[in-house]
Motif scaffolding. Sequence first.
Motif, PDB file in Angstrom:
ATOM      1  N   LEU A 184       0.899  -1.324   0.061  1.00 16.51           N
ATOM      2  CA  LEU A 184       0.321   0.113   0.059  1.00 16.51           C
ATOM      3  C   LEU A 184       1.481   1.015  -0.213  1.00 16.51           C
ATOM      4  CD1 LEU A 184      -2.393  -0.785   2.374  1.00 16.51           C
ATOM      5  CD2 LEU A 184      -2.484  -1.133  -0.098  1.00 16.51           C
ATOM      6  N   HIS A 185       1.698   1.179   0.929  1.00 17.06           N
ATOM      7  CA  HIS A 185       2.349   2.726   0.598  1.00 17.06           C
ATOM      8  C   HIS A 185       4.279   2.420  -0.418  1.00 17.06           C
ATOM      9  CE1 HIS A 185       0.437   1.925   4.799  1.00 17.06           C
ATOM     10  NE2 HIS A 185       0.769   3.194   4.968  1.00 17.06           N
ATOM     11  N   TYR A 186       4.407   1.948  -1.058  1.00 21.67           N
ATOM     12  CA  TYR A 186       5.587   2.121  -1.773  1.00 21.67           C
ATOM     13  C   TYR A 186       5.051   1.824  -3.092  1.00 21.67           C
ATOM     14  CZ  TYR A 186       8.480   1.947   2.385  1.00 21.67           C
ATOM     15  OH  TYR A 186       8.811   2.336   3.641  1.00 21.67           O
ATOM     16  N   GLN A 187       4.883   2.437  -4.123  1.00 23.14           N
ATOM     17  CA  GLN A 187       5.285   2.288  -5.643  1.00 23.14           C
ATOM     18  C   GLN A 187       5.471   0.688  -6.592  1.00 23.14           C
ATOM     19  OE1 GLN A 187       4.685   5.287  -7.835  1.00 23.14           O
ATOM     20  NE2 GLN A 187       3.762   6.815  -6.616  1.00 23.14           N
ATOM     21  N   GLU A 188       6.523   0.468  -5.955  1.00 28.05           N
ATOM     22  CA  GLU A 188       7.195  -0.620  -6.385  1.00 28.05           C
ATOM     23  C   GLU A 188       7.583  -1.567  -5.119  1.00 28.05           C
ATOM     24  OE1 GLU A 188       8.670  -1.016  -9.271  1.00 28.05           O
ATOM     25  OE2 GLU A 188       7.866   1.196  -9.762  1.00 28.05           O
ATOM     26  N   PRO A 189       7.362  -2.816  -6.071  1.00 26.32           N
ATOM     27  CA  PRO A 189       7.810  -4.022  -5.027  1.00 26.32           C
ATOM     28  C   PRO A 189       8.622  -4.445  -4.531  1.00 26.32           C
ATOM     29  CG  PRO A 189       6.653  -5.190  -7.484  1.00 26.32           C
ATOM     30  CD  PRO A 189       7.058  -3.684  -7.065  1.00 26.32           C
ATOM     31  N   ILE A 190       9.278  -5.143  -3.716  1.00 29.15           N
ATOM     32  CA  ILE A 190       9.759  -4.970  -2.491  1.00 29.15           C
ATOM     33  C   ILE A 190      10.544  -6.558  -2.343  1.00 29.15           C
ATOM     34  CG2 ILE A 190      11.430  -4.567  -0.828  1.00 29.15           C
ATOM     35  CD1 ILE A 190       9.658  -2.256  -0.264  1.00 29.15           C
ATOM     36  N   TYR A 191      11.825  -6.669  -3.177  1.00 27.87           N
ATOM     37  CA  TYR A 191      12.188  -8.790  -2.506  1.00 27.87           C
ATOM     38  C   TYR A 191      13.547  -8.433  -1.557  1.00 27.87           C
ATOM     39  CZ  TYR A 191       8.248  -9.484  -6.259  1.00 27.87           C
ATOM     40  OH  TYR A 191       7.507  -9.865  -6.548  1.00 27.87           O
ATOM     41  N   GLU A 192      13.099  -8.930  -1.068  1.00 27.15           N
ATOM     42  CA  GLU A 192      14.915  -9.410  -0.033  1.00 27.15           C
ATOM     43  C   GLU A 192      14.450 -11.154   0.195  1.00 27.15           C
ATOM     44  OE1 GLU A 192      14.865  -6.559   3.685  1.00 27.15           O
ATOM     45  OE2 GLU A 192      13.349  -7.427   3.199  1.00 27.15           O
ATOM     46  N   ASN A 193      15.237 -11.203  -0.470  1.00 27.95           N
ATOM     47  CA  ASN A 193      15.547 -13.189   0.311  1.00 27.95           C
ATOM     48  C   ASN A 193      14.723 -13.761  -0.533  1.00 27.95           C
ATOM     49  OD1 ASN A 193      17.658 -12.480   2.092  1.00 27.95           O
ATOM     50  ND2 ASN A 193      16.340 -11.930   3.960  1.00 27.95           N
ATOM     51  N   GLY A 194      14.304 -12.972  -1.557  1.00 28.95           N
ATOM     52  CA  GLY A 194      13.916 -14.255  -2.561  1.00 28.95           C
ATOM     53  C   GLY A 194      12.202 -14.619  -2.404  1.00 28.95           C
ATOM     54  N   ILE A 195      11.902 -13.301  -1.450  1.00 29.80           N
ATOM     55  CA  ILE A 195      10.043 -13.653  -1.002  1.00 29.80           C
ATOM     56  C   ILE A 195       9.672 -11.854  -0.927  1.00 29.80           C
ATOM     57  CG2 ILE A 195       8.888 -12.866   1.352  1.00 29.80           C
ATOM     58  CD1 ILE A 195      10.789 -14.374   2.351  1.00 29.80           C
ATOM     59  N   GLN A 196       8.495 -11.442  -1.783  1.00 26.81           N
ATOM     60  CA  GLN A 196       8.220 -10.128  -1.641  1.00 26.81           C
ATOM     61  C   GLN A 196       7.881  -9.877  -0.261  1.00 26.81           C
ATOM     62  OE1 GLN A 196       5.146  -9.846  -4.077  1.00 26.81           O
ATOM     63  NE2 GLN A 196       4.892  -7.410  -4.031  1.00 26.81           N
ATOM     64  N   CYS A 197       8.425  -8.347  -0.789  1.00 31.46           N
ATOM     65  CA  CYS A 197       8.046  -7.327   1.251  1.00 31.46           C
ATOM     66  C   CYS A 197       6.657  -7.259   0.951  1.00 31.46           C
ATOM     67  CB  CYS A 197       9.485  -6.559   1.551  1.00 31.46           C
ATOM     68  SG  CYS A 197       9.260  -5.928   3.273  1.00 31.46           S
ATOM     69  N   LYS A 198       6.103  -8.004   1.715  1.00 31.93           N
ATOM     70  CA  LYS A 198       4.367  -7.489   1.714  1.00 31.93           C
ATOM     71  C   LYS A 198       4.033  -6.731   3.604  1.00 31.93           C
ATOM     72  CE  LYS A 198       2.473 -10.767  -1.423  1.00 31.93           C
ATOM     73  NZ  LYS A 198       1.532 -11.859  -1.819  1.00 31.93           N
ATOM     74  N   HIS A 199       4.004  -6.762   4.203  1.00 33.54           N
ATOM     75  CA  HIS A 199       3.515  -7.071   5.871  1.00 33.54           C
ATOM     76  C   HIS A 199       5.085  -6.425   6.409  1.00 33.54           C
ATOM     77  CE1 HIS A 199       0.521  -9.762   3.790  1.00 33.54           C
ATOM     78  NE2 HIS A 199       1.377 -10.915   4.319  1.00 33.54           N
ATOM     79  N   LEU A 200       4.373  -5.383   6.974  1.00 33.56           N
ATOM     80  CA  LEU A 200       4.782  -4.714   8.133  1.00 33.56           C
ATOM     81  C   LEU A 200       4.778  -5.305   9.719  1.00 33.56           C
ATOM     82  CD1 LEU A 200       7.221  -2.510   8.903  1.00 33.56           C
ATOM     83  CD2 LEU A 200       4.917  -1.360  10.177  1.00 33.56           C
ATOM     84  N   VAL A 201       5.975  -6.122   9.807  1.00 32.94           N
ATOM     85  CA  VAL A 201       6.445  -6.942  11.285  1.00 32.94           C
ATOM     86  C   VAL A 201       6.366  -5.714  12.326  1.00 32.94           C
ATOM     87  CG1 VAL A 201       7.641  -9.225  12.666  1.00 32.94           C
ATOM     88  CG2 VAL A 201       6.736  -9.277  10.307  1.00 32.94           C
ATOM     89  N   VAL A 202       5.509  -5.822  13.487  1.00 34.14           N
ATOM     90  CA  VAL A 202       6.162  -4.885  14.446  1.00 34.14           C
ATOM     91  C   VAL A 202       7.143  -5.329  15.351  1.00 34.14           C
ATOM     92  CG1 VAL A 202       5.343  -2.873  15.866  1.00 34.14           C
ATOM     93  CG2 VAL A 202       4.436  -3.321  13.528  1.00 34.14           C
ATOM     94  N   LEU A 203       8.199  -5.043  16.622  1.00 32.53           N
ATOM     95  CA  LEU A 203       8.061  -5.436  17.322  1.00 32.53           C
ATOM     96  C   LEU A 203       8.645  -4.752  18.413  1.00 32.53           C
ATOM     97  CD1 LEU A 203      10.374  -6.763  14.849  1.00 32.53           C
ATOM     98  CD2 LEU A 203      10.767  -8.021  16.685  1.00 32.53           C
ATOM     99  N   GLU A 204       8.504  -5.114  19.410  1.00 30.53           N
ATOM    100  CA  GLU A 204       8.343  -3.980  20.517  1.00 30.53           C
ATOM    101  C   GLU A 204       9.345  -4.486  21.548  1.00 30.53           C
ATOM    102  OE1 GLU A 204       4.722  -1.543  21.702  1.00 30.53           O
ATOM    103  OE2 GLU A 204       5.076  -3.320  23.393  1.00 30.53           O
ATOM    104  N   LYS A 205      10.408  -3.911  22.662  1.00 33.84           N
ATOM    105  CA  LYS A 205      11.170  -3.729  23.324  1.00 33.84           C
ATOM    106  C   LYS A 205      10.705  -3.083  25.165  1.00 33.84           C
ATOM    107  CE  LYS A 205      16.402  -4.357  24.884  1.00 33.84           C
ATOM    108  NZ  LYS A 205      17.377  -3.791  24.109  1.00 33.84           N
ATOM    109  N   TRP A 206      10.767  -3.935  26.397  1.00 28.92           N
ATOM    110  CA  TRP A 206      10.420  -3.177  27.060  1.00 28.92           C
ATOM    111  C   TRP A 206      11.189  -2.502  27.877  1.00 28.92           C
ATOM    112  CZ3 TRP A 206       6.272  -1.005  29.615  1.00 28.92           C
ATOM    113  CH2 TRP A 206       4.649  -1.820  28.867  1.00 28.92           C
ATOM    114  N   LEU A 207      11.518  -1.263  28.393  1.00 29.72           N
ATOM    115  CA  LEU A 207      13.228  -1.198  29.134  1.00 29.72           C
ATOM    116  C   LEU A 207      13.465  -0.683  30.526  1.00 29.72           C
ATOM    117  CD1 LEU A 207      12.929   2.696  26.422  1.00 29.72           C
ATOM    118  CD2 LEU A 207      14.205  -0.208  26.052  1.00 29.72           C
ATOM    119  N   GLY A 208      11.871  -1.002  30.559  1.00 27.82           N
ATOM    120  CA  GLY A 208      12.293  -1.350  32.391  1.00 27.82           C
ATOM    121  C   GLY A 208      13.712  -1.409  33.317  1.00 27.82           C
TER     122      GLY A 208
END
Length: 158
Positions: A134-158
Amino acid sequence: MTSIQEDTLIRKLAPGEKIPYDLLLLADPSIVLITSYLSLSEVYVMEQNRQAIACYVLLAHNTDITEIKNISVNPAWQGKGLGKILLQDAAQRARANGYKRICIGTGNSSIAQLYLYQRQGFEIVGIKKDYFMLHYQEPIYENGIQCKHLVVLEKWLG
């Protein structure tokens, strides 16, 4: 400033200082998206002998959470542990500034990044389906895989 070696440091870019677009574009191929978050962010560069070799961008979401919007290492310097050092530096700065959590997003096809982030204590908290389609005009490929989904990661800093 955080010293890595005698001739290597990480520092915040001063207002008006040249933005390292060459590095930022390694992690995000959209100059439009990079420009959209830079004015609200802090840019940190890792330099060796005054040459920028890596960088990251922090964007505060609120008083509790900040996000690493972009993190990149010059290809000539990859595989030397600099990504790990940048992630640790970002977490340390976020903690020192009172943030409770730090998050980062990457593509579903970014295997090495997913590995690195999880090794540094980030946990997957969500997936934004079709984000890159949705946010990029050209398809992105890495490691032979199309980049489609954004994986969100989080870290607690406590």
